[in-house]
Scaffold this motif. Structure first.
Motif, PDB file in Angstrom:
ATOM      1  N   THR A  46      29.938  45.271  -8.646  1.00 11.62           N
ATOM      2  CA  THR A  46      28.983  45.538  -9.796  1.00 11.62           C
ATOM      3  C   THR A  46      29.612  46.353 -10.864  1.00 11.62           C
ATOM      4  N   GLU A  47      30.705  47.124 -10.672  1.00 12.17           N
ATOM      5  CA  GLU A  47      31.198  48.148 -11.457  1.00 12.17           C
ATOM      6  C   GLU A  47      30.345  49.265 -11.802  1.00 12.17           C
ATOM      7  N   LYS A  48      29.272  49.454 -11.035  1.00  9.68           N
ATOM      8  CA  LYS A  48      28.132  50.415 -11.260  1.00  9.68           C
ATOM      9  C   LYS A  48      28.798  51.863 -10.537  1.00  9.68           C
ATOM     10  N   ILE A  49      28.375  52.798 -10.951  1.00 15.14           N
ATOM     11  CA  ILE A  49      28.647  54.054 -10.319  1.00 15.14           C
ATOM     12  C   ILE A  49      27.957  54.154  -9.060  1.00 15.14           C
ATOM     13  N   CYS A  50      28.574  54.217  -7.609  1.00 17.96           N
ATOM     14  CA  CYS A  50      27.872  54.412  -6.631  1.00 17.96           C
ATOM     15  C   CYS A  50      27.666  55.759  -5.820  1.00 17.96           C
ATOM     16  N   SER A  51      28.940  56.668  -6.262  1.00 18.58           N
ATOM     17  CA  SER A  51      28.664  57.747  -5.878  1.00 18.58           C
ATOM     18  C   SER A  51      29.802  58.652  -6.868  1.00 18.58           C
ATOM     19  N   VAL A  52      29.790  60.068  -6.529  1.00 18.44           N
ATOM     20  CA  VAL A  52      30.772  60.780  -7.262  1.00 18.44           C
ATOM     21  C   VAL A  52      31.366  61.846  -6.517  1.00 18.44           C
ATOM     22  N   GLU A  53      32.731  62.165  -6.571  1.00 20.47           N
ATOM     23  CA  GLU A  53      33.316  63.178  -5.735  1.00 20.47           C
ATOM     24  C   GLU A  53      33.324  64.291  -6.506  1.00 20.47           C
ATOM     25  N   ALA A  54      32.993  65.618  -6.116  1.00 18.91           N
ATOM     26  CA  ALA A  54      33.131  67.026  -6.486  1.00 18.91           C
ATOM     27  C   ALA A  54      34.402  67.473  -6.427  1.00 18.91           C
ATOM     28  N   LEU A  55      35.215  67.721  -7.099  1.00 18.48           N
ATOM     29  CA  LEU A  55      36.626  68.510  -7.057  1.00 18.48           C
ATOM     30  C   LEU A  55      36.771  69.800  -7.630  1.00 18.48           C
ATOM     31  N   ALA A  56      37.101  70.731  -7.111  1.00 20.66           N
ATOM     32  CA  ALA A  56      37.186  71.966  -7.635  1.00 20.66           C
ATOM     33  C   ALA A  56      38.222  72.327  -8.635  1.00 20.66           C
ATOM     34  N   ARG A  57      37.773  72.953  -9.638  1.00 23.41           N
ATOM     35  CA  ARG A  57      38.687  73.352 -10.695  1.00 23.41           C
ATOM     36  C   ARG A  57      38.359  74.810 -11.256  1.00 23.41           C
ATOM     37  N   TRP A  58      39.729  75.621 -11.401  1.00 21.13           N
ATOM     38  CA  TRP A  58      39.533  77.061 -11.609  1.00 21.13           C
ATOM     39  C   TRP A  58      39.967  77.179 -12.999  1.00 21.13           C
ATOM     40  N   GLN A  59      39.255  77.494 -13.948  1.00 21.22           N
ATOM     41  CA  GLN A  59      39.505  77.824 -15.342  1.00 21.22           C
ATOM     42  C   GLN A  59      39.710  79.175 -15.555  1.00 21.22           C
TER      43      GLN A  59
ATOM     44  N   TYR B 266      30.248  76.759  -2.386  1.00 18.32           N
ATOM     45  CA  TYR B 266      29.979  77.166  -3.677  1.00 18.32           C
ATOM     46  C   TYR B 266      30.011  75.835  -4.613  1.00 18.32           C
ATOM     47  N   ILE B 267      30.925  74.960  -3.925  1.00 14.72           N
ATOM     48  CA  ILE B 267      31.239  73.666  -4.830  1.00 14.72           C
ATOM     49  C   ILE B 267      29.578  72.839  -4.495  1.00 14.72           C
ATOM     50  N   LEU B 268      29.167  72.922  -3.243  1.00 15.30           N
ATOM     51  CA  LEU B 268      27.965  72.135  -2.836  1.00 15.30           C
ATOM     52  C   LEU B 268      26.809  72.897  -3.835  1.00 15.30           C
ATOM     53  N   GLU B 269      26.887  74.056  -3.965  1.00 15.20           N
ATOM     54  CA  GLU B 269      25.763  74.579  -4.793  1.00 15.20           C
ATOM     55  C   GLU B 269      25.801  73.984  -6.271  1.00 15.20           C
ATOM     56  N   ASN B 270      27.059  73.904  -6.701  1.00 16.96           N
ATOM     57  CA  ASN B 270      27.238  73.292  -8.262  1.00 16.96           C
ATOM     58  C   ASN B 270      26.629  71.946  -8.018  1.00 16.96           C
TER      59      ASN B 270
ATOM     60  N   LYS C 215      24.830  74.001   9.499  1.00 15.17           N
ATOM     61  CA  LYS C 215      23.715  75.072   9.102  1.00 15.17           C
ATOM     62  C   LYS C 215      23.729  75.377   7.676  1.00 15.17           C
ATOM     63  N   ALA C 216      25.075  75.935   7.338  1.00 13.08           N
ATOM     64  CA  ALA C 216      25.372  76.333   5.956  1.00 13.08           C
ATOM     65  C   ALA C 216      24.994  75.589   5.003  1.00 13.08           C
ATOM     66  N   ILE C 217      25.356  73.982   5.022  1.00 16.89           N
ATOM     67  CA  ILE C 217      25.209  73.122   4.056  1.00 16.89           C
ATOM     68  C   ILE C 217      23.733  72.777   3.927  1.00 16.89           C
ATOM     69  N   SER C 218      23.021  72.596   5.445  1.00 18.14           N
ATOM     70  CA  SER C 218      21.609  72.154   5.394  1.00 18.14           C
ATOM     71  C   SER C 218      20.811  73.412   4.631  1.00 18.14           C
ATOM     72  N   ASP C 219      21.177  74.834   4.785  1.00 16.74           N
ATOM     73  CA  ASP C 219      20.640  75.717   4.259  1.00 16.74           C
ATOM     74  C   ASP C 219      20.521  75.361   2.656  1.00 16.74           C
ATOM     75  N   ILE C 220      21.663  75.409   2.317  1.00 15.68           N
ATOM     76  CA  ILE C 220      21.909  75.118   0.936  1.00 15.68           C
ATOM     77  C   ILE C 220      21.104  73.891   0.339  1.00 15.68           C
ATOM     78  N   LEU C 221      20.932  72.802   0.942  1.00 14.19           N
ATOM     79  CA  LEU C 221      20.151  71.649   0.505  1.00 14.19           C
ATOM     80  C   LEU C 221      18.760  72.052   0.463  1.00 14.19           C
ATOM     81  N   LYS C 222      18.615  72.719   1.627  1.00 13.58           N
ATOM     82  CA  LYS C 222      16.823  73.023   1.741  1.00 13.58           C
ATOM     83  C   LYS C 222      16.539  73.882   0.408  1.00 13.58           C
ATOM     84  N   LYS C 223      17.478  74.729   0.254  1.00 14.31           N
ATOM     85  CA  LYS C 223      17.223  75.754  -1.029  1.00 14.31           C
ATOM     86  C   LYS C 223      16.844  74.712  -2.323  1.00 14.31           C
ATOM     87  N   TYR C 224      17.713  73.841  -2.609  1.00 14.27           N
ATOM     88  CA  TYR C 224      17.493  73.151  -3.779  1.00 14.27           C
ATOM     89  C   TYR C 224      16.854  71.917  -3.702  1.00 14.27           C
TER      90      TYR C 224
END
Ligand code: C2E
Ligand code: MG
Ligand code: MG
Length: 547
Positions: free
Chosen positions: A34-47, A75-79, A113-122
């Protein structure tokens, strides 16, 4: 390459996090069909204010070495969560995000647990997050990581195997772990020559055989994209579509470019569609890997079979999302200039051929089986096979195959048809095709009756009148004329639930005697359905008594 002191990374890491020098960049993953966006990958960058833009290759290893990597990944997950909620607020279509995890993450903290806690928070659901792990993570301690992955799966996360093919033990990893998606990095193949193509096709083929979805990353050219589409690779990611973008830029990109985003509720639908193996010689039945009773087994290999994927929405609109060359070739053999012409025909509900196709699609949906029907178009017989492979409450996906009676069908089918068509002719004493709207006799197909060629050479109303006077028994004459009245056929047919009108009359046979004939008018679909011939009917006669 820029050399950076390890110590610089370590001592500036916390500050880079708190000041926001490190951020997630986003690169879209595209659904191939379909050429639609189905997900997105997060990649870390340090400016970095001093060092400039640092790529992950410069700091990931260092962070791993100093056991800091889990901080980066969380941290990337929080982003991601922040971007997710920003998109939600802006009313944009939401989609899942991938994060990359390192094996060392699991040594430092309870990641689930760490990931689930962040997801719960947001307030972000776990199905919005995909976990990407490289195969090297799983090389040792199989049982331990299997348990970890199972617990992620149980919590609703999808797991992607990143950089498939880069390590030493890919096949073991495939055997030992249950993944959802295999990410194949195009950059591991130095070129896209014929060897690389064979490898890619085989990997996609294998992934489908074991029920894992495929995503190609590092896609840079149109040639790569076309090839990957043709072998049935389900998702694509790479510079060809988009480079990783800063979060704000990405949200802006979505809002500006109108790049369509797939409805995540359709995830299940596309996963089912993705299981169709384009390379299979029998894609509708999925008989690729055969194992016989006497212990022989192997992949069935022949020329690729004609295959198309046709999506029908609830308003009956049809779109063809994929067809291979074999499908296109066979369509042309039966007289359609292109697959697009077929789609046009199906979409014009007025087009004559549509009802038959529609009926077949309906039975495919109802039964879930492969439905095989013979059709006759443009003087060619062909077998059309359809199977419903996925559906939502808004649409269904039909896999279709078309076989013409020619070189690509075995002789026995030809013979069967030959016998069958003779039996048909034997059944009827007379067949003409008429066009009441244009008042013409289109064709005398066949007659065993006392039928002079003159009847075909005059206007339809005159022809029927003469026929009634000359050939129909006097007591049935008026009844016959009322029945065949060209002016009213259309309306009488429209009222009927049955597919034809019929009466019984005495009609003269070839030997001059009268015989009771069942006379029918049936609407017929001739031509490619584009309806150049108007609305046609078959006038047929069949003797009632046994001969
Ligand atoms: P990866 O997960 O395999 O990510 C894909 C890499 O390919 C990214 O490099 C991306 O920018 C690059 N890429 C995407 N499309 C193309 C393309 O068409 N052509 C080329 N030549 N490259 C393309 P990046 O961002 O430099 O990341 C490198 C690796 O660093 C990633 O590989 C991943 O393993 C790791 N990484 C990145 N961010 C994180 C993170 O937040 N945490 C962890 N643990 N690892 C990360
Ligand atoms: Mg990755
Ligand atoms: Mg990768």
């Amino acid at each position: 390459m820029l050399q950076i002191d390890e110590q610089y990374i370590v001592s500036n890491f916390d500050k880079a996090l708190s000041e926001g020098y490190i951020r997630a960049y986003y690169q879209p993953v595209i659904r191939t069909l379909t050429e639609k966006i189905c997900s997105v990958e997060a990649l870390a960058r340090w400016q970095d204010p001093v060092m400039g833009l640092l790529s992950p290759f410069l700091f990931i290893n260092v962070l791993e070495k100093y056991r800091l990597i889990h901080k980066l990944d969380l941290y990337i997950l929080e982003n991601i969560c922040i971007t997710y909620n920003q998109m939600k607020q802006m009313g944009l279509q939401l989609h899942p995000f991938s994060i990359n995890l390192s094996r060392l993450d699991f040594d430092e903290v309870d990641m689930l647990k760490a990931i689930s806690d962040i997801l719960k928070k947001y307030k972000v659901p776990s199905k919005a997050i995909h976990i990407e792990i490289t195969e090297s993570v799983m090389l040792d301690n199989t049982a331990y990581f299997r348990r970890i992955f199972d617990s992620f799966h149980d919590a609703g996360f999808a797991i992607f195997m990143d950089d498939f093919g880069s390590g030493y033990s890919s096949l073991n990893v495939l055997k030992d772990y249950s993944f959802d998606v295999l990410k194949i990095d195009m950059r591991f193949l130095s070129d896209i020559g014929s060897r690389s193509k064979k490898i890619l096709a085989s990997v996609v083929n294998m992934a489908k055989a074991i029920g894992i979805h495929t995503l190609a990353e590092g896609v840079e050219t149109k040639e790569q994209k076309t090839f990957l589409r043709n072998i049935g690779c389900e998702m694509l990611q790479g510079y060809y579509y988009a480079k990783p973008m800063d979060g704000d830029l990405y949200v802006q990109y979505l809002a500006d470019t109108g790049f369509q985003v797939e409805d995540p509720d359709e995830n299940h639908y596309w996963n089912e569609v993705g299981q169709i193996n384009f390379l299979s010689p029998d894609p509708l039945n999925g008989n690729d890997f055969i194992e016989t009773e006497n212990g022989d087994y192997g992949f069935v290999r022949e020329n690729s079979s004609p295959l198309a994927l046709i999506e029908q929405s609830s308003d009956k609109h049809v779109e063809m999302l994929y067809r291979n060359q074999a499908f296109e070739t066979n369509l042309q053999k039966v007289g359609f200039p292109s697959a697009d012409a077929l789609v046009d025909v199906i979409n014009q509900t007025q087009a004559a051929y549509y009802p038959n196709m529609d009926e077949q699609i309906n039975s495919s949906i109802k039964t879930g089986n492969v439905i095989k029907e013979d059709h006759f178009v443009n003087g060619m017989y062909f077998t059309y096979c359809t199977k419903c492979i996925a559906y939502t409450d808004k649409k269904v996906m039909i896999a279709a195959s078309i076989q013409t009676y020619g070189s690509d069908i075995d002789m026995s089918s030809n013979e069967v048809f030959d016998t069958y068509s003779r039996a048909l002719i034997d059944t009827f004493d007379h067949i003409t095709i008429i066009d009441p709207a244009k008042n013409r006799v289109v064709a005398r197909v066949y007659s065993k009756m006392a039928y002079s060629q003159d009847y075909s050479n005059m206007p339809l109303d005159k022809s029927l009148e003469k026929y009634a006077n000359d050939e129909v028994a006097a007591e049935d004459r008026q009844k016959f004329l009322d029945f065949v009245d060209p002016a009213t056929i259309r309306n009488r047919m429209a009222d009927k639930i049955t597919r034809y009108l019929h009466i019984t009359c005495g009609v003269k046979c070839a030997n001059g005697s009268f015989r009771q004939e069942d006379i029918r008018i049936t609407k017929v679909y001739i031509g490619n359905g584009l309806n150049e011939d108007g609305e046609l009917y078959m006038l047929s006669m069949q003797a009632i008594e046994k001969k």
